[in-house]
Design an enzyme around this catalytic site. Structure first.
Site, PDB file in Angstrom:
ATOM      1  N   ARG A 111      -1.357   7.425  -6.402  1.00 44.13           N
ATOM      2  CA  ARG A 111      -0.933   8.143  -7.385  1.00 44.13           C
ATOM      3  C   ARG A 111      -0.177   6.648  -8.184  1.00 44.13           C
ATOM      4  NH1 ARG A 111       1.722  13.454  -6.258  1.00 44.13           N
ATOM      5  NH2 ARG A 111       1.142  12.507  -3.976  1.00 44.13           N
ATOM      6  N   LYS A 129      11.681   8.049  16.781  1.00 38.27           N
ATOM      7  CA  LYS A 129      12.599   7.026  16.258  1.00 38.27           C
ATOM      8  C   LYS A 129      12.862   6.646  17.850  1.00 38.27           C
ATOM      9  CE  LYS A 129      13.302   8.477  11.828  1.00 38.27           C
ATOM     10  NZ  LYS A 129      14.131   9.370  10.955  1.00 38.27           N
ATOM     11  N   CYS A 152       1.348  -1.433  -0.098  1.00 42.58           N
ATOM     12  CA  CYS A 152       0.420   0.503   0.030  1.00 42.58           C
ATOM     13  C   CYS A 152       0.703   1.424   0.172  1.00 42.58           C
ATOM     14  CB  CYS A 152      -0.606   0.124   1.677  1.00 42.58           C
ATOM     15  SG  CYS A 152      -2.386  -1.101   1.037  1.00 42.58           S
ATOM     16  N   GLU A 202      12.835  18.298   3.095  1.00 47.79           N
ATOM     17  CA  GLU A 202      11.236  18.927   3.470  1.00 47.79           C
ATOM     18  C   GLU A 202      11.146  20.182   2.935  1.00 47.79           C
ATOM     19  OE1 GLU A 202       9.895  16.173   2.557  1.00 47.79           O
ATOM     20  OE2 GLU A 202      10.383  14.877   3.395  1.00 47.79           O
TER      21      GLU A 202
END
Lengths: 433, 433
Positions: A46, A202, A9, A187
């Site tokens: 997508r 984490k 997925c 990012e």
């Protein structure tokens, strides 16, 4: 040879990498797993015509994977919180094993997910969520199973480590961040990386597996690197330290420290020498001593490497019809304790302090008295006349290990002195002894 | 909670450490394993009253452990070749799982032992045999299962690395070796450590698990560190390299390189910075890229940490009545190939060459012509007039990567030159790119 049917997925960076490596190394992986890891269905919002999925069933509805009764293992690579949580819980409800690279999901919803999985006796594996391609969860959950783990400390955000490495050359945070964004390391919204949220996810997961406590992301202390200056980085180096953005988890008699913050690390320590976008985790166990795990913390195929390692683990169990499970967090649920997570006030650390003070007699004495009243001993002190500016001069101190609340009290008192300008800069320091 | 019954054979350093850690961390280990790891019998030629075995049955005949029908797992910690082989085969014949720390046993008799174990469907685990407390076999066999491993390189003998670290200060090999013996790092007979036999055992095991080939210790190339001089170490450093005693295994189209020898490593590489008695293994996989595993390669409790990690793996299988097995060398037996181990002539490497030549015109031209005839390109060259001695001067070269047989041919021709004195010193160099 038996097939184990995998449903992927999400076909973003990691999803695409997972597909590619599973195709390229199919025969080799089957030779290790003792069964074929067959991608029997793929779903992604997508489409990725570039991947050449061939005859593999593809749909844009990720729930098609859950509904497909032939699927043994669901690989969740859609990311984010709520949608991933719903998907994973739905997969578990269908009795499917789950492999995920989603650290946010496990850190925040892990307890709920593991409880659901326990009831259905399915595996939920998440090696790829922590430190990319480094098999550090396997080390903590299995390789170090003999040990009472005392602490662990890691460079677990590559973007942040890249920025700090570049700042050593005297470049400002904002400038390096922009460059990291241009290079694709950071990012567009860098908050998760530079403010420590990603590292705290984490760290939360590693700490639970190390100490056998439930996941408690909301109790993790997080401090970013955006306020660090090249000035402090270079003065820390003059004292024999490198500044690293570390996640630190330490087990103490009275509780667990769970903290992400800029940290002075002795330059002789191997982790101080880890530069650029790589990750490294140092683990201290009572039997083994210190071991370190180093490698790429991100990237399509590096992360896919961990996703597939988890798939091989699951496939070995599925193919043998076995009931053998490594517990989700490395401890059987009855062995999980509720050892409390400590507040920042209770942290024990050494501290780098930079105080901007008037260059006149008696100021140092006043500061020394305040520190002494709080029981704070000074390890080293540095003052440069050459940096005199507007009558003020920076005083740089490194303390011995002390409780954070005492340092905070001392800092308020120092900041209240009429001779002291600006806020005191405070960076924690660790010796890892 | 179920008991899994363990029988320990051998109560030396590692046996004692295993006993201690199993007692001290019993509850914690049970919480991880989901069952009690109960030491149900101990045997050792020499009793260890210092350990406080209490009610645990003890005997001086190690075969009492094999004969005890209650024992599920035999821990072989007696060391050596033949006696250990007989013991392990007897344990397997009785249907018992085996955990061993004996690298020599696995490297030399592993194929036979694994075949016997496969027939009886029992586990033989040997994490403690390779790199002490570092869970590197778990990383190779499981954590990196997605990867076609290109090569691995490791500092896998702590004694040798300690000696090389000390030699950087200009101290001679013999002097440092004696000190290492006094400190207890080196054995009275240091051959296994300093001539590379011990490292070759470990390398053989790692290479088989990395590449899926049978164990072939007799095909490993081994060169020790006893002939290294502080002179060459310091000149390698001047060229930007550190000298490490590495075990290197590399998979090529035409075969596998399996070699232990002193190696120049670029000083910027993290493995070059591993000093003292620690071990570190760098693994290059096609998906993950480079990961490194670092920690104590020896010591009672460090090695016990790996013994017990293996015991936890076995116990999880035993307690769940599972048939799930990670294959002995990480590959199912049908997937093991007979990819050949290459001879030293076929190694590809760069080379550090030190040539003691007459300081007169034309000598360098002759040497350069010989190298050029063998297709050897020179990366850098160093000559110090200040080191002129008896009319001779050392010429230090670093070549590009080339086949070893070409270098050997060039060296014979250079040594035959009338202007060249002594043998040419040759040390391999690796860039790990």
């Amino acid at each position: 040879m038996k097939d184990v049917n995998i449903g992927i997925c999400g076909l973003g960076t990691v999803g695409g990498g997972t597909w590619e490596v599973l195709q390229r190394n199919a025969r080799l992986i089957a030779g290790r797993a003792g069964c074929n890891l067959k991608v029997a269905r793929v779903a992604s919002r997508r489409p990725r015509p570039d991947l050449g999925l061939g005859d593999t069933p593809f749909s844009t509805d990720i729930y098609d994977v859950i509904r497909d009764p032939s699927i043994d293992v669901v690989v969740e690579l859609i990311g984010g919180y709520d949608e991933a949580r719903a998907l994973v819980l739905a997969a578990i409800a269908e009795g499917k094993h789950v492999v995920t690279a989603n650290k946010a999901l496990i850190a925040v919803y892990g307890n709920e997910i593991f409880n659901a999985a326990r009831e259905k006796n399915v595996i939920v594996a998440y090696e790829a969520g922590v430190a990319g391609g480094i098999p550090v969860m396997k080390a903590i959950r299995e390789g170090l199973a003999a040990n009472r783990i005392n602490w662990l400390a890691g460079i677990i955000n590559g973007t942040g480590n890249y920025i700090l490495t570049e700042m050593r050359a005297g470049r400002a945070f904002d400038e390096v961040l922009k460059e990291a964004q241009d290079l694709g390391y950071a990012e567009a919204d860098p908050t998760f990386d530079v403010e420590g949220t990603d590292a705290a996810h984490k760290l939360t997961i590693m700490a639970s597996a190390a100490f056998g406590v439930p996941l408690q992301f909301d109790r993790a202390y997080t401090e970013g690197i955006s306020r660090l200056t090249p000035y402090d980085i270079s003065h820390a180096e003059a004292l024999g330290y490198r500044v690293k953005h570390l996640g630190i988890a330490r087990s103490r008699e009275d509780g667990i420290e769970l903290r992400v913050h800029p940290t002075l690390v002795p330059e002789g320590n191997l982790i101080a020498k880890v530069d650029g976008v790589t990750n490294a985790i140092l683990v201290d166990g009572d039997a083994v001593g210190q071991t370190m795990y180093h490698g790429p913390g991100a990237g399509d195929e590096a992360t896919a490497s961990s996703v597939i390692a988890d798939l091989v683990d699951v496939a070995r169990v599925v193919a043998s019809g076995s009931d053998q499970r490594v517990p989700y967090l490395g401890f059987e649920s009855e062995a999980v304790t509720d050892h409390q997570i400590l507040s920042a006030d209770e942290f024990r650390s050494a501290y780098y302090l930079r105080i901007q003070a008037l260059d006149k007699p008696g100021v140092l004495a006043k500061i020394a008295a305040i520190l002494s009243d709080q029981g704070i001993n000074i390890e080293s002190i540095m003052q440069k006349e050459s940096e005199l500016h507007d009558g003020h001069i920076p005083l740089i101190l490194l303390t011995h290990t002390v409780l954070e609340k005492q340092v905070n009290k001392a800092i308020s008192e120092i900041e209240a002195l009429p001779e002291v300008e600006d806020q005191v800069v405070r960076i924690r320091a660790e010796n890892f002894l």
